[in-house]
Design an enzyme around this catalytic site. Structure first.
Site, PDB file in Angstrom:
ATOM      1  N   GLU A 361       0.879  -1.170   0.011  1.00 41.71           N
ATOM      2  CA  GLU A 361      -0.076  -0.157   0.128  1.00 41.71           C
ATOM      3  C   GLU A 361       1.028   1.192   0.085  1.00 41.71           C
ATOM      4  OE1 GLU A 361      -3.292  -0.007  -0.016  1.00 41.71           O
ATOM      5  OE2 GLU A 361      -3.909  -2.048   0.592  1.00 41.71           O
TER       6      GLU A 361
HETATM    7 ZN    ZN Z   1      -6.375  -1.496  -3.577  1.00 41.35          ZN
END
Ligand code: ZN
Length: 400
Positions: A361
């Site tokens: 992320e």
């Molecule tokens: Zn995502």
């Protein structure tokens, strides 16, 4: 102030979303005020992506309200602004924001302005990157498949493309269409390998075939969809035993099972807008202790590589499986059915001949207080390339 820039009713401000990546429901345009909300389309629940084009606002003091039920619709550095049709972007800044609104003075000669939640990266950006590297002998553009709407889904190959390469890596982006900052990271990684600027880049070019799907949900990227939590489930949860809803994910499965060994599979995402844990980069763990140990070795290399870079990644920020939101509930269907769904990461645990597989992320606007923008995201991508090289070399027979 408006006294300096009187509203001219002959030339009202025009707002539209009719361009690649465009998204918003325009609720009202009143003089110098725009009220919008993210267009959720087939999203289950609420999400925050929007991107608009504003014309006829030159010289005006403009206020834009972003209405959203489930959280903020403006990031921590304000909206992203482009005055060149979405090619280059800057943050307007947190001090432009008050509650769910932001304000700006449009420069006198800016006839067209793009405003967005983030720094848009669409097919146009990829085309520019590929055109700039068209003469590079170690970059090939192929076709993964066609999307539901008939768009070609690009499959890029770079690095060692001669016969069977010693190692192979799959990189994927935009399983969630709106997560554009991850695409700047990916482009930075590819540019670093193609540039061959350091020993790691040259090692990757010599020893690794990089296989890249830059836009998994290519239709969603073009339409400006959220993509996240798309009904009945999104691309990132389409790797279950029932076979897959989307042609792109079905083709990625085939690629993984039929190509031969992949030494690493890295799926790039951006997190939620809100919450203190989302202003940083972090790996999201899947079940399986052995793979998580491998991810942690890659993570250690990335921590070292980013320590002196513009954006720091810290291993302590990772979300191992079973912590915070990353538990079994995150893999249940969002339509209220208790059906477990399968991510690419989980698919890799059970299929094909696959080494380290990970989800990374990457934040939209801020990492531990440092500004995320297209330049720092690209630098992060270069650091990720170096970390991958170290990880792959370390996992092998001492080729360094
Ligand atoms: Zn995502």
């Amino acid at each position: 102030m408006s006294t300096e820039h009187p509203v001219n009713p002959e030339h009202p401000v025009q707002v539209d979303t009719g361009f690649p990546g465009g998204n918003a429901v325009i609720e009202r345009v009143e003089a110098d005020r725009i009220v919008l909300r993210p267009d959720l389309r087939d999203t289950i629940g609420d999400w925050f992506y929007w991107c608009i084009c504003v014309r006829g606002a030159q010289g005006r003091d403009l206020t834009v309200q972003v209405r959203r039920d489930g959280g903020p619709g403006i990031g921590v550095r304000g909206p992203a602004v482009s005055t060149d049709g979405g090619h280059h972007w800057t943050w307007l800044g947190a001090d432009s924001v008050s509650g769910d609104e932001f304000s700006l003075t449009v420069p006198e000669h800016t006839t067209e302005l793009r405003l967005s939640f983030g720094m848009s990266y669409t097919a146009d950006h990829l085309e520019r990157f590929l055109a700039a590297n068209a003469a590079h002998g170690a970059l090939e553009r192929g076709l993964l498949t066609h999307s539901e709407q008939g768009r070609p889904v690009d499959l890029l190959r770079l690095g060692n493309l001669r016969g069977a390469p010693p190692r192979r890596v799959l990189l994927t982006g935009r399983h969630h269409a709106c997560e554009m900052m991850a695409s700047h990271v990916l482009e930075g990684l590819l540019a670093h390998v193609l540039g061959g600027d350091d020993v790691e880049a040259r090692w990757l070019a010599e020893h690794v075939e990089l296989v890249v799907v830059p836009f998994v949900d290519v239709d969603g990227v073009a339409r400006g969809d959220q993509g996240k939590n798309r009904a009945p489930h999104d691309h990132a949860r389409d790797y279950g035993p029932e076979g897959g809803l989307y042609p792109e994910t079905r083709a990625i499965r085939q690629l993984l099972v039929n190509t031969g060994r992949f030494d690493a599979v890295l799926d790039l995402h951006c997190p939620n807008v809100a919450g203190p844990t989302n202003q940083r980069a972090y790996f999201v763990g899947s079940e399986g202790a052995e793979n998580w140990e491998a991810v942690q070795r890659l993570a250690a290399a990335l921590e070292e590589e980013t320590a002196t870079g513009p954006l720091e990644y810290r291993r302590a920020d990772d979300l191992p499986f079973g912590t915070a939101w990353n538990g079994p509930a995150n893999y249940l269907s969002r339509d209220g059915l208790e059906t477990p769904l399968t991510s690419l990461d989980a698919f890799c645990a059970d299929h094909g001949d696959i080494g380290t597989h990970a989800v990374l992320e990457f934040p939209y606007a801020d990492a531990h207080g440092a500004e995320v923008n297209t330049a720092t995201a690209r630098a992060f991508g270069a650091a990720l390339a170096r970390a991958l090289a170290q990880h792959l070399a370390g996992n092998g027979a001492g080729q360094g």
